[in-house]
Scaffold this motif. Structure first.
Motif, PDB file in Angstrom:
ATOM      1  N   ASP A 131      12.056  10.397  23.893  1.00 38.66           N
ATOM      2  CA  ASP A 131      13.434  10.662  23.488  1.00 38.66           C
ATOM      3  C   ASP A 131      13.817   9.855  22.257  1.00 38.66           C
ATOM      4  N   GLU A 132      15.110   9.939  21.858  1.00 38.15           N
ATOM      5  CA  GLU A 132      15.582   9.257  20.641  1.00 38.15           C
ATOM      6  C   GLU A 132      15.394   7.748  20.682  1.00 38.15           C
ATOM      7  N   ALA A 133      15.447   7.173  21.884  1.00 39.05           N
ATOM      8  CA  ALA A 133      15.310   5.724  22.039  1.00 39.05           C
ATOM      9  C   ALA A 133      13.852   5.286  22.126  1.00 39.05           C
ATOM     10  N   GLY A 134      12.923   6.234  22.017  1.00 39.07           N
ATOM     11  CA  GLY A 134      11.514   5.901  22.098  1.00 39.07           C
ATOM     12  C   GLY A 134      10.995   5.789  23.513  1.00 39.07           C
ATOM     13  N   LYS A 135      11.766   6.247  24.459  1.00 33.05           N
ATOM     14  CA  LYS A 135      11.391   6.172  25.867  1.00 33.05           C
ATOM     15  C   LYS A 135      10.696   7.466  26.299  1.00 33.05           C
ATOM     16  N   THR A 136       9.605   7.308  27.048  1.00 34.44           N
ATOM     17  CA  THR A 136       8.900   8.466  27.562  1.00 34.44           C
ATOM     18  C   THR A 136       9.710   9.115  28.681  1.00 34.44           C
ATOM     19  N   VAL A 137       9.929  10.427  28.555  1.00 29.87           N
ATOM     20  CA  VAL A 137      10.764  11.168  29.493  1.00 29.87           C
ATOM     21  C   VAL A 137       9.950  12.301  30.107  1.00 29.87           C
ATOM     22  N   THR A 138      10.049  12.443  31.418  1.00 30.69           N
ATOM     23  CA  THR A 138       9.405  13.551  32.115  1.00 30.69           C
ATOM     24  C   THR A 138      10.445  14.257  32.975  1.00 30.69           C
ATOM     25  N   MET A 139      10.585  15.565  32.818  1.00 27.96           N
ATOM     26  CA  MET A 139      11.565  16.345  33.566  1.00 27.96           C
ATOM     27  C   MET A 139      10.887  17.548  34.201  1.00 27.96           C
ATOM     28  N   ARG A 140      11.381  17.900  35.380  1.00 29.41           N
ATOM     29  CA  ARG A 140      10.756  18.955  36.149  1.00 29.41           C
ATOM     30  C   ARG A 140      11.404  20.314  35.921  1.00 29.41           C
ATOM     31  N   LYS A 141      10.653  21.349  36.202  1.00 28.76           N
ATOM     32  CA  LYS A 141      11.158  22.719  36.124  1.00 28.76           C
ATOM     33  C   LYS A 141      12.448  22.857  36.929  1.00 28.76           C
ATOM     34  N   GLY A 142      13.439  23.519  36.343  1.00 29.48           N
ATOM     35  CA  GLY A 142      14.719  23.729  37.012  1.00 29.48           C
ATOM     36  C   GLY A 142      15.760  22.677  36.711  1.00 29.48           C
ATOM     37  N   ALA A 143      15.361  21.577  36.060  1.00 34.26           N
ATOM     38  CA  ALA A 143      16.313  20.507  35.749  1.00 34.26           C
ATOM     39  C   ALA A 143      17.322  20.971  34.706  1.00 34.26           C
ATOM     40  N   GLU A 144      18.553  20.445  34.812  1.00 35.59           N
ATOM     41  CA  GLU A 144      19.589  20.714  33.821  1.00 35.59           C
ATOM     42  C   GLU A 144      19.500  19.623  32.765  1.00 35.59           C
ATOM     43  N   VAL A 145      19.237  20.008  31.516  1.00 36.17           N
ATOM     44  CA  VAL A 145      18.906  19.049  30.462  1.00 36.17           C
ATOM     45  C   VAL A 145      19.765  19.290  29.221  1.00 36.17           C
ATOM     46  N   ASP A 146      20.170  18.220  28.575  1.00 33.48           N
ATOM     47  CA  ASP A 146      20.849  18.284  27.282  1.00 33.48           C
ATOM     48  C   ASP A 146      20.035  19.197  26.353  1.00 33.48           C
ATOM     49  N   ALA A 147      20.695  20.190  25.754  1.00 33.96           N
ATOM     50  CA  ALA A 147      19.997  21.143  24.889  1.00 33.96           C
ATOM     51  C   ALA A 147      19.302  20.445  23.727  1.00 33.96           C
ATOM     52  N   TYR A 148      19.919  19.384  23.197  1.00 31.53           N
ATOM     53  CA  TYR A 148      19.299  18.667  22.079  1.00 31.53           C
ATOM     54  C   TYR A 148      18.062  17.901  22.540  1.00 31.53           C
ATOM     55  N   LEU A 149      18.142  17.273  23.704  1.00 35.11           N
ATOM     56  CA  LEU A 149      16.982  16.556  24.233  1.00 35.11           C
ATOM     57  C   LEU A 149      15.838  17.518  24.496  1.00 35.11           C
ATOM     58  N   ALA A 150      16.143  18.666  25.087  1.00 37.51           N
ATOM     59  CA  ALA A 150      15.104  19.657  25.357  1.00 37.51           C
ATOM     60  C   ALA A 150      14.452  20.109  24.057  1.00 37.51           C
ATOM     61  N   TYR A 151      15.255  20.345  23.017  1.00 35.05           N
ATOM     62  CA  TYR A 151      14.704  20.753  21.729  1.00 35.05           C
ATOM     63  C   TYR A 151      13.816  19.652  21.151  1.00 35.05           C
TER      64      TYR A 151
END
Length: 260
Positions: A131-151
């Motif tokens: 992500d923007e902060a340099g942190k590794t992010v893992t999200m699962r199918k079906g999660a509701e996610v910020d459109a910008y983060l997903a992009y």
């Protein structure tokens, strides 16, 4: 389709007291409290979508909503079951409305707007990245996610051109306005953004809370009326997605993007 723009004063202190009595105030979520209050007073989804507007340091706000019935019909229905606690928050005698018949809108009509949105997407598969902060992010199918983060997570670091949060959110909005209206990117901007935690049942969801000011052109009058009535995006029954209309905005200086 019958549609009315409703205006209703909301006493803020009394809203908090009412929510406290319903065990909503521990982690006060204004949208959640209004969702339940409006549903109990007027019936589920009767005033939907809605938007509460509050001036700085004000003790009362103004709730705007779209409804299928006018103010007189809404007052008559609500009066039969209104409680003293609800009446302290909602002053039915000050409820007003004006009609928004389908004939109000014509193809090619330009309109300004102010909208509060929750620009999120549902993932169709697992997604991982930095992500923007340099942190590794893992999200699962079906999660509701910020459109910008997903992009951002789907885009490689050397991708060009660099896409801003504003441009992602405006593209997200343009997709959801179509085919009812076309967004004018020359005269549309992200006016405010914050991170907001909301309560939905037993879940607490953190995500973007965005205000967008802009101008659109009606491309399908019937579909546009339906868009006003339904709202835009997710969480529409909690104070998001209502298009408040106003005169067209002036093009932003230096904005070079072509209209969607």
């Amino acid at each position: 389709m019958s549609l009315h723009l409703v205006e209703l004063p909301i006493a803020l202190r009394e809203l908090h007291l009412w929510a406290g009595g319903r065990n909503f105030a521990g982690n006060f979520d204004e949208g959640l409290a209004l969702h339940h209050l409006l549903g109990e007073v007027f019936g589920p989804a009767t005033l939907q979508p809605f938007r509460l507007m509050v001036a700085p340091r004000a003790r009362a706000g103004t709730l705007y909503a779209y409804a299928a019935e006018d103010a007189e019909a809404l007052r008559t229905a609500a009066s039969a079951s209104l409680t003293p606690g609800q009446q302290a928050v909602i002053q039915l005698d000050r409820l007003r409305s004006i009609p928004r018949p389908p004939s109000t809108w014509q193809e090619g009509q330009r309109l300004g707007f102010d909208v509060r949105l929750r620009p999120v997407v549902r993932l169709h598969g697992d997604l991982a990245g930095v992500d923007e902060a340099g942190k590794t992010v893992t999200m699962r199918k079906g999660a509701e996610v910020d459109a910008y983060l997903a992009y951002s997570l789907r885009t490689t670091a050397d991708a060009a051109p660099i896409i801003t949060r504003e441009s992602v959110y405006l593209d997200w909005l343009a997709e959801r306005l179509a085919p009812a209206a076309r967004l004018d990117l020359h005269a549309t901007r992200l006016a405010g953004i914050r991170r907001q935690v909301v309560s939905r049942g037993s879940r607490r969801l953190e995500g973007p809370d965005a205000i967008i000011h802009g101008t659109l052109t009606v491309t399908d009058a019937e579909a546009f009326a339906a868009t006003l009535a339904s709202g835009i995006g997710r969480h529409r029954t909690y104070g998001y997605g209502m298009l408040l209309l106003r005169p067209p905005q002036r093009p932003a200086a230096g904005r070079g993007s072509a209209p969607c």
